[in-house]
Design a protein around this motif. Structure first.
Motif, mmCIF file in Angstrom:
data_model
loop_
_atom_site.group_PDB
_atom_site.id
_atom_site.type_symbol
_atom_site.label_atom_id
_atom_site.label_comp_id
_atom_site.label_asym_id
_atom_site.label_seq_id
_atom_site.Cartn_x
_atom_site.Cartn_y
_atom_site.Cartn_z
ATOM 1 N N SER A 109 1.200 8.886 9.080
ATOM 2 C CA SER A 109 1.057 8.606 6.707
ATOM 3 C C SER A 109 1.886 9.691 6.665
ATOM 4 O O SER A 109 1.534 10.302 5.854
ATOM 5 C CB SER A 109 -0.954 9.051 6.910
ATOM 6 N N ARG A 134 0.326 4.657 -2.531
ATOM 7 C CA ARG A 134 0.384 5.652 -1.601
ATOM 8 C C ARG A 134 1.723 6.744 -2.336
ATOM 9 O O ARG A 134 0.561 7.686 -2.969
ATOM 10 C CB ARG A 134 0.558 5.696 -0.801
ATOM 11 N N GLN A 190 -7.058 11.418 2.461
ATOM 12 C CA GLN A 190 -6.328 10.050 2.887
ATOM 13 C C GLN A 190 -7.214 9.596 3.106
ATOM 14 O O GLN A 190 -8.347 9.210 4.322
ATOM 15 C CB GLN A 190 -5.165 10.134 4.157
ATOM 16 N N ARG A 215 0.554 -1.238 0.074
ATOM 17 C CA ARG A 215 0.235 -0.030 -0.477
ATOM 18 C C ARG A 215 0.505 1.367 0.119
ATOM 19 O O ARG A 215 0.717 2.237 -0.751
ATOM 20 C CB ARG A 215 -0.993 0.112 1.185
ATOM 21 N N GLU A 219 -0.138 7.285 -5.880
ATOM 22 C CA GLU A 219 -1.024 8.215 -6.472
ATOM 23 C C GLU A 219 -0.179 9.556 -5.705
ATOM 24 O O GLU A 219 -1.139 10.915 -6.623
ATOM 25 C CB GLU A 219 -1.903 8.159 -5.243
ATOM 26 N N TRP A 220 0.768 9.930 -4.936
ATOM 27 C CA TRP A 220 1.175 11.728 -4.392
ATOM 28 C C TRP A 220 1.765 11.980 -6.130
ATOM 29 O O TRP A 220 1.879 13.066 -6.430
ATOM 30 C CB TRP A 220 1.766 10.882 -3.370
ATOM 31 N N THR A 254 4.040 10.924 4.284
ATOM 32 C CA THR A 254 4.049 11.640 3.009
ATOM 33 C C THR A 254 5.065 13.136 2.821
ATOM 34 O O THR A 254 5.762 13.511 1.935
ATOM 35 C CB THR A 254 2.906 12.978 3.266
#
Length: 624
Positions: free
Chosen positions: A538, A514, A531, A510, A517-518, A542
């Motif tokens: 988290s 992430r 989120q 995952r 997606e970022w 990021t």
């Protein structure tokens, strides 16, 4: 409110089309007889002073409205009773016929308006102003009329929300209306297909004795694997689970499985396979292999001996524990029995339930043992005895001698190899000095579960034992809450600049999702999305992506960041088969535990001093 709530619970979804033909995304308005040309608009509360009609009574309530052909949401309906002042009456009866005709026309075409506002806690009020034409002669009751306003929102009003409804001209008429809870709505089978959040996965199971596993079967959206967790006992913690099978040794009578869809508001289905059926006898024998009993001797302050016992099992059990002496045969002592009761059990970090007890004034001349009888078991469990003191001391001495011999051999081996390599480096024109080991900052992925958290903890502890200065995000929660994720990470990078070292970014399946997606959001210039993955780490994860991106533009990302994957971590697809996102290209990647030694080699700091200058690099000279 109550009549509408019962309508909701009975599954009577009220469509805006049923009130008056209109689309969902438009607020609906119904005016009673005598009112025509009704229109509604949003206004600020101050404009209510212009209203010519007075609100005398409010009756707000919630109901379900269809959003489309398959989905319905909560709407707010406000029933109002209005008082409409009459037009000026003819002052005398001597007016002409033309004046009487004008008066009759005014009675039929008088203009009026009324405003109603609503607001939730800590939000600004929203006001609806209704303008209409009044025909006083057609009103059912003299100078009184009614209107119904149906207010909709894009995603509906929240379940269990509290809304205050009031006319701005008379706040004394303020009414509070409470929306039904999601549980109340979803408890009605008629509404399961109407309210999206009521739709949860359906779980069933079958025992496969050949593979010695319980196979899980799901019904729901495209039969995809939902998010799940396993819970032992009603008040036990629910531990994450992401596989379609459960080993039989983990199956227990008190086991329940919770399942839910990640894209909804965490409503879960609960499946307890053995709640209404008897637990198979064969499984009971398998489960008891997971039961452990530990017994040890101890001392009380007055130097008398005591025997401590600890029983661990998947489920809480009722029964008794008693003391037994090992004298060729076992006999229970009736006055030294302790009960296993539900209230004395506590759940440990592994999800098992523990019960502890102590027998005091023990005769240490005998090896002490305990016997256990569990309600529902045919046979007694035990005897379980403490270690014999004399044998334990001799065993400890033997183990100590063996450890001393092994450590001596290892020290000799490493020192011999170190001197040999040091001589080799000197012969080749450089003086090698093994410097201090730098700082290692260990960052968890944004989907931390128990297995990943435990792996990160073990890695941090292992690096500490290897002589590194280690900063783990899991160990610094208080400091992160005080400073914030980004300032905390910035502080660690400042320490790296002065001490040397690396940031280890732990990856998972995952986490890669992430990062992709970022990258997409930053490439397309879109703002950050809410989120969907919630964990304490988290935001910190990021923040590290911004630093990697900044260092990569300077071609220095590899000087600060290493990537780590735990090969033992269960994922939806093998991590090694997945291509790294572009953001991570060029960063060193280590698969643990297979490449643990390679990671240690790269993290070690070596200083090389030569006559014409000094340079720093990572890696032992003789290991690279």
């Amino acid at each position: 409110m109550l009549p509408s709530l019962w309508c909701v619970l009975l599954g009577l979804c009220v469509s805006a089309r049923g009130l008056e033909s209109s689309a969902y995304d438009r607020n609906d308005l119904i005016c009673s007889q005598g009112l025509s040309e009704c229109t509604m608009q949003d206004v600020i509360p101050l404009t209510s002073a212009e209203d010519t009609a007075d609100v005398k009574q409010l009756n707000p309530y919630f109901t379900l409205c269809w959003k489309d052909a398959k989905r319905c949401v909560l709407c707010l309906v406000i029933e109002t009773e209005l008082y409409i002042p009459p037009v000026k009456e003819v002052e005398d009866e001597g007016h002409s016929g033309a004046e009487e005709e004008d008066y009759s026309e005014d009675m039929r075409n008088a203009k009026a308006s009324a405003t109603v506002c609503y607001k939730a806690a800590v939000t600004m009020p929203t006001c609806k102003k209704v303008e209409f034409t009044v025909n006083h002669t057609a009103l059912t009751h003299r100078n009184q009329a009614k209107m119904n306003i149906t207010i909709t929102q894009p995603d509906g009003f929240p379940f269990s929300s509290r809304i205050h409804v009031y006319p701005p001209k008379d706040f004394d008429l303020n009414q509070e209306v409470v929306a039904p809870s999601l549980d109340d709505v979803c408890s009605q089978k008629q509404l399961l297909n109407c309210v999206t959040m009521c739709q949860v996965p359906t779980v069933s199971s079958v025992i496969n004795w050949k593979t010695r596993q319980m196979e899980l079967l799901f019904e729901g959206r495209n039969n995809t694997l939902p998010s799940m967790c396993i819970q032992y006992e009603e008040n036990g913690s629910c531990q994450s689970w992401n596989q379609k099978t459960i080993p039989l040794h983990s199956v227990a009578p008190c086991m329940c499985l919770q399942a839910w869809y990640e894209d909804e508001q965490s409503r879960r289905s609960k499946y307890c396979p053995f709640k209404k059926t008897d637990f198979p006898h064969d499984l009971l024998q398998v489960m008891w292999k997971n039961v452990s009993v530990h017994v040890r001797l101890g001392k009380i302050n007055d130097k008398s001996s005591m025997l401590l016992w600890n029983l661990s099992a998947p489920c809480r059990q009722e029964g008794e524990v008693w003391l037994s002496y090992k004298t060729g045969n076992y006999r229970g002592i009736n006055n030294l029995r302790q009960l296993l009761e539900n209230g004395t059990w506590r759940q440990n970090s592994k999800g098992h339930w523990e019960n502890k007890g102590v027998f005091q004034d023990i005769n240490e001349q005998f090896s002490q043992c305990v016997m256990i009888k569990v309600k529902g078991m045919e046979h007694q469990f035990g005897p379980v005895c403490s270690h014999d003191t004399g044998r334990w001391r001799w065993s400890l001495l033997v183990v100590g001698v063996m450890l001393f011999v092994c450590v001596t051999a290892l020290v000799f081996y490493f020192l011999h190899d170190c001197v040999k390599k040091w001589a080799w480096s000197w012969h080749h024109g450089g003086f090698v000095k093994v410097g201090r080991k730098g700082l290692v900052v260990l960052l968890s992925p944004p989907d931390v579960d128990d297995s990943v958290s435990e792996s990160v903890h073990h890695l941090g502890s292992y690096l500490c034992n290897q002589g590194f200065s280690v900063s783990v995000d899991q160990w610094s929660r208080k400091e992160q809450c005080t400073l914030g994720p980004l300032p905390w990470l910035h502080l660690q990078l400042q320490k790296l600049s002065s001490m040397g070292g690396r940031v280890l970014l732990v990856l998972s399946h995952r986490a890669l999702d992430r990062i992709e997606e970022w990258t997409r959001l930053n490439r397309d210039g879109e703002g950050p999305e809410p989120q969907k993955i919630k964990s304490p780490y988290s935001d910190l994860f990021t923040a590290s992506l911004f630093y990697i991106n900044a260092y990569k533009q300077q071609s220095r990302a590899g000087e600060h960041f290493f990537l780590v994957k735990f090969d033992s971590q269960p994922t939806q697809c093998p991590a090694s088969d997945r291509r790294l996102p572009d953001l991570l290209h060029g960063l060193p990647l280590f698969h643990l535990p297979a490449q643990t030694q390679s990671l240690l080699t790269e993290l070690a700091v070596v200083e090389t001093d030569k006559g014409l200058g000094r340079r720093m690099w990572t890696g032992w000279m003789w290991g690279t």
